[in-house]
Scaffold this active site. Structure first.
Site, PDB file in Angstrom:
ATOM      1  N   ASP A 407       0.859  -1.184   0.000  1.00  0.00           N
ATOM      2  CA  ASP A 407       0.000   0.000   0.000  1.00  0.00           C
ATOM      3  C   ASP A 407       0.903   1.244   0.000  1.00  0.00           C
ATOM      4  O   ASP A 407       2.114   1.130   0.219  1.00  0.00           O
ATOM      5  CB  ASP A 407      -0.879  -0.045   1.267  1.00  0.00           C
ATOM      6  N   GLU A 410       2.693   4.784  -4.113  1.00  0.00           N
ATOM      7  CA  GLU A 410       2.692   5.713  -5.273  1.00  0.00           C
ATOM      8  C   GLU A 410       4.025   6.443  -5.409  1.00  0.00           C
ATOM      9  O   GLU A 410       4.377   6.734  -6.556  1.00  0.00           O
ATOM     10  CB  GLU A 410       1.536   6.711  -5.118  1.00  0.00           C
ATOM     11  N   ASP A 484      -9.211   3.190  -2.545  1.00  0.00           N
ATOM     12  CA  ASP A 484     -10.209   3.612  -1.559  1.00  0.00           C
ATOM     13  C   ASP A 484     -11.536   4.044  -2.169  1.00  0.00           C
ATOM     14  O   ASP A 484     -11.850   5.233  -2.245  1.00  0.00           O
ATOM     15  CB  ASP A 484      -9.631   4.741  -0.701  1.00  0.00           C
TER      16      ASP A 484
HETATM   17  O1  MIG Z   1      -4.012   6.154   4.301  1.00  0.00           O
HETATM   18  O2  MIG Z   1      -3.560   0.951   5.699  1.00  0.00           O
HETATM   19  O3  MIG Z   1      -6.024   2.006   0.347  1.00  0.00           O
HETATM   20  O4  MIG Z   1      -6.916  -0.184   1.842  1.00  0.00           O
HETATM   21  O5  MIG Z   1      -6.817   0.029   4.625  1.00  0.00           O
HETATM   22  C1  MIG Z   1      -4.719   4.954   4.341  1.00  0.00           C
HETATM   23  C2  MIG Z   1      -4.745   1.652   5.844  1.00  0.00           C
HETATM   24  C3  MIG Z   1      -3.796   3.794   4.182  1.00  0.00           C
HETATM   25  C4  MIG Z   1      -5.025   2.949   2.308  1.00  0.00           C
HETATM   26  C5  MIG Z   1      -5.485   1.704   1.617  1.00  0.00           C
HETATM   27  C6  MIG Z   1      -6.486   0.991   2.486  1.00  0.00           C
HETATM   28  C7  MIG Z   1      -5.868   0.660   3.816  1.00  0.00           C
HETATM   29  C8  MIG Z   1      -5.375   1.949   4.496  1.00  0.00           C
HETATM   30  N1  MIG Z   1      -4.440   2.641   3.603  1.00  0.00           N
END
Ligand code: MIG
Length: 787
Positions: A407, A410, A484
């Site tokens: 996650d 980017e 999200d």
């Molecule tokens: O800023 O890890 O898209 O699936 O649960 C949020 C917490 C960070 C974004 C991800 C989401 C995840 C969440 N993350």
């Protein structure tokens, strides 16, 4: 993107828009042969043409230099030696392969691709390739009124992208996800165009910010890059499936996932402790709802330090992973790229000592604020750092973990620009570049480091990786979820074209957060979404902190029973889905397909965004509005059988279909077959049923693929490939099958059965040349055979 005040439409706003002051490359002065292609020396720049394959041509322009032919890490294809025929006149050069003709006009340089019989595939008019002094590069192409555009990776909005402009710049967007929100997490600078049933594709191999514009002008579209080279590939088609095969020849195809990764997954931000995770697994078991994976979101870590567990919440992760594994459940933890700045933390110490973090030119480490607070970011552009990061994952594999969730890659940073400072330098294996130039590669390379590391650590077992960010070629390492979204019916609707366009962009293993991530879901929405999720390649229910819990039982028994049935259905369909994953692995084709991919000559399919196909014969038209129980369904040519009721629909037109909450409108094309298992629980299945939907005419070929589902032995051909064909006539159905596996592999299915649905009264059934009497069951005639 939507601004939240009317300042956004201030009257002076448009004056700031720049006009296209690009310099044209100019006239061709001379032509040189080199590197299996031709370099055109033009007034203002040099352009190189390279034939990757007889149906794939690459065009490279670098205004500052002789075009260097380095590619991004997205490109994996080797240059083939292609026979070309070159013909030159005063005004033109024609280069012919057996699949296409490239026509270059010299005054000025303009580039077209035609079929060998002279049909235009792509062409340029007044404008071709240009550039600006600031380093921007651009390419214009002609657009015909009937052209449709698909692909572009992960984009919101409808299926057909004509009339839109898209930017590629990996961005963490929590909200909103609406039809004009752009860019999102993934950048795949690639599209496919469809013109009267004939398709071609263009891949722009540039990892800086790129923009595709199919909106501003009526007769021309363009793609441009903020920096770097103009370096693009033309895929000559001719069908849309050929284009995907060509694009994935260049950027690679997905490995086969472990079978458990295509079962049902349950997630939540976050299941915060060992007790909560155990209780969750127990509830699934008690309720008899099949489950393959539980995710651990950021709360499992010690103050968000990657490669750690919080000792209070998760005192014994090894035991937890083992115990769940005994119940057939895998644990997949989240891993973000940001490494907490903490001199007493191993990952940070090693990263600093061994120079693994991204730095400024002057030598200071770049620090950004993310979950762990001030953090450093590994420089995945360096192979040495990739190896280090991969090895760090022994922390997880030593605990018995086989899957990872990436996650924030980017990379997302909590600041105004939402990402890393663009002046940060990436080492890039000895060819340093700024983050501005390489931004879109960060997620892909984190995926590469993670996937390859996990593969090494797992000694022959297949890893699973889920990623949020990526670039072209991400399919080689990871499954992609669409980030999200929210628990809105509109987001269920939007997930279809998003996933279909990802599939057309080479990324077959995709799905949204089922039920919606942010906002609160409800029983009806979750039920309808779970029905769709049962047929999307990636099937995970995930929700955000502070929202209602949304496990299948949270809204009462009525909904739970329906969701359970559809999760079971997912498992019944696994042989069919796994065979389609194999097709994605070998040909790059998506599992979840827009109708235009199967029916490119049927113009009625070109914009259908609220129906999809699984493979070439299964049509799904979900209900995606509250309290609606009827919807219009377009059926392409042929006859279509309602999977649940057996009702037959004549194709080539639209019908109104009724579906109460317990029903997903699901249709199989008559005269074809699907592979299923009668086992509704787990991914380890031992029975195969081949359901034939009898017809009175036509023939159909398909294949069912299987292997051990968890090791990499399939690389060397340890697999079953059952090739099947059916011939339907008025009085006879002839089925034939043959196991064409390359190598001996102990078949899990000694016996398998054909079940013939909808046989006409006096139709005889023949299997491999022998007349069969079979046994009548509720579903139809059952014929058992030995493979
Ligand atoms: O800023 O890890 O898209 O699936 O649960 C949020 C917490 C960070 C974004 C991800 C989401 C995840 C969440 N993350």
């Amino acid at each position: 993107m939507l601004e939240d005040t009317s300042f956004a439409i201030h009257p002076g706003q448009n004056q700031a828009m720049e006009n296209g002051s690009y310099r044209d490359v100019g006239t061709v002065k001379s032509i040189q042969k080199r590197d299996g292609g031709l370099t055109f020396i033009c007034d203002e720049a040099d352009i190189h043409l390279q034939f990757y394959r007889s149906d794939i041509v690459r065009v490279v322009m670098n205004q500052r230099d002789i075009p260097d032919l380095e590619s991004t890490p997205a490109v994996v294809a080797a240059l083939e030696s292609v026979n070309v025929d070159i013909e030159e006149t005063d005004s033109r050069v024609l280069v012919t392969t057996n699949r296409l003709v490239v026509s270059v006009s010299k005054q000025p340089f303009r580039f077209s691709v035609l079929t060998p019989d002279g049909q235009v595939i792509v062409s340029e008019g007044d404008r071709g390739i240009g550039f600006k002094e600031n380093g921007e590069v651009i390419c214009y192409k002609k657009m015909e009124p009937e052209d449709r555009f698909y692909g572009f990776g992960e984009k919101s909005g409808f299926l057909d992208k004509r009339g839109e402009t898209y930017t590629m710049w990996n961005t963490d967007v929590y909200a909103p996800h609406n039809p004009e929100t752009d860019p999102l997490y993934q950048s795949i600078p690639y599209f496919m165009a469809l013109r009267n049933g004939r398709a071609y594709g263009i891949y722009f191999d540039n990892p800086s910010k790129t923009t595709f514009d199919m909106k501003t002008e009526q007769e021309v579209y363009s793609f441009k890059g903020d920096s770097g080279k103009l370096d693009y590939y033309v895929f000559a088609g001719e069908g849309p499936k050929d284009v995907i095969e060509q694009y994935t020849h260049i950027t690679g195809r997905m490995p086969l996932p472990p079978k458990w990764a295509i079962g049902y997954h349950q997630s939540r931000y976050s299941y915060e402790s060992e007790e909560e995770v155990r209780a969750l697994a127990n509830t699934f078991k008690e309720k008899g709802i099949p489950l393959d994976v539980i995710y651990l979101d950021i709360h499992y870590m010690d103050e968000y330090r990657v490669f750690t567990f919080d000792k209070d919440r998760f005192p014994n992760p090894k035991k937890l992973v083992q115990d769940l594994r005994e119940e057939g459940i895998r644990v997949v933890p989240i891993v973000d790229p940001g490494v907490k700045k903490d001199p007493e933390y191993l990952a940070y110490q090693e990263g600093v000592r061994n120079d693994h973090f991204c730095k400024y030119l002057e030598g200071d480490i770049y620090f950004g604020d993310v979950w762990p607070g001030t953090s450093a970011f590994p420089d995945f552009t360096d192979e040495r750092t990739q190896k280090w990061w991969g090895k760090m994952h022994e922390f997880y594999t030593d605990l018995g973990i086989e899957g990872i969730w990436n996650d924030m890659n980017e990379p997302a940073v909590f600041n105004e620009t939402k990402t890393m400072d663009t002046s940060v330098i990436h080492k890039n294996d000895g060819d340093p570049k700024t983050h501005r130039q390489l931004h879109n590669l960060y997620g892909l390379l984190m995926g590469k480091a993670t996937y390859e590391g996990m593969e090494r650590n797992l000694n022959g077992k297949r890893p699973f990786l889920l990623t949020r960010a990526g670039f072209a070629g991400v399919q080689r390492f990871a499954s992609v979820w669409t980030g999200d979204n929210r628990s809105f019916w509109e987001h269920l609707q939007m997930s279809l074209p998003m996933c279909m366009n990802l599939g057309l962009s080479g990324v077959a293993f995709t799905g949204p957060d089922v039920g919606g991530f942010a906002h609160d879901t409800n029983g009806e929405l979750l039920t309808r979404w779970t029905q769709v999720g049962a047929f999307t390649p990636y099937f995970r229910n995930h929700s955000a902190i502070g929202t209602l819990y949304q496990e299948p039982w949270q809204f009462g028994e009525k909904y739970e029973a329906i969701m359970k049935r559809y999760i079971e259905l997912r498992y019944e369909w696994l042989p069919q889905l796994y065979s389609l994953f194999h097709e994605a692995h070998t040909k790059g084709l998506p599992i979840m397909r827009p109708l235009m991919l199967e029916y490119p000559r049927d113009a009625k399919t070109y914009a259908i965004h609220d129906q999809f196909m699984i493979g070439d014969n299964t049509l799904i038209a979900p209900i995606m509005q509250p309290e609606v129980t009827d919807r219009a369904v377009y059926f392409p040519e042929g006859e279509w059988i309602d999977y649940f009721s057996g009702k037959v629909y004549e194709g080539g037109t639209t019908h109104l279909v009724h579906a109460e909450l317990d029903t997903l409108p699901l249709f199989i094309k008559r005269g074809t077959l699907i592979a299923q298992s009668p086992i509704r629980t787990k991914t380890e299945q031992k029975e195969l049923e081949l359901h034939v939907y009898a017809h009175t005419k036509g023939s159909y070929n398909s294949s069912v693929y299987d292997d051990d589902g968890e090791t990499t032995n399939y690389y060397s051909g340890e697999a079953m490939k059952l090739n099947l064909s059916i011939q339907c006539k008025d009085h006879q159905i002839a089925i034939s099958y043959r196991n064409d596996n390359e190598m001996e592999w102990p078949l899990p299915y000694k016996k398998c059965s054909f079940i013939l649905h909808g046989l006409v009264d006096d139709q005889q059934v023949w299997v491999n040349g022998e007349r069969q009497s079979g046994v009548w069951t509720e579903q139809g005639l059952k014929v058992e055979v030995t493979i």
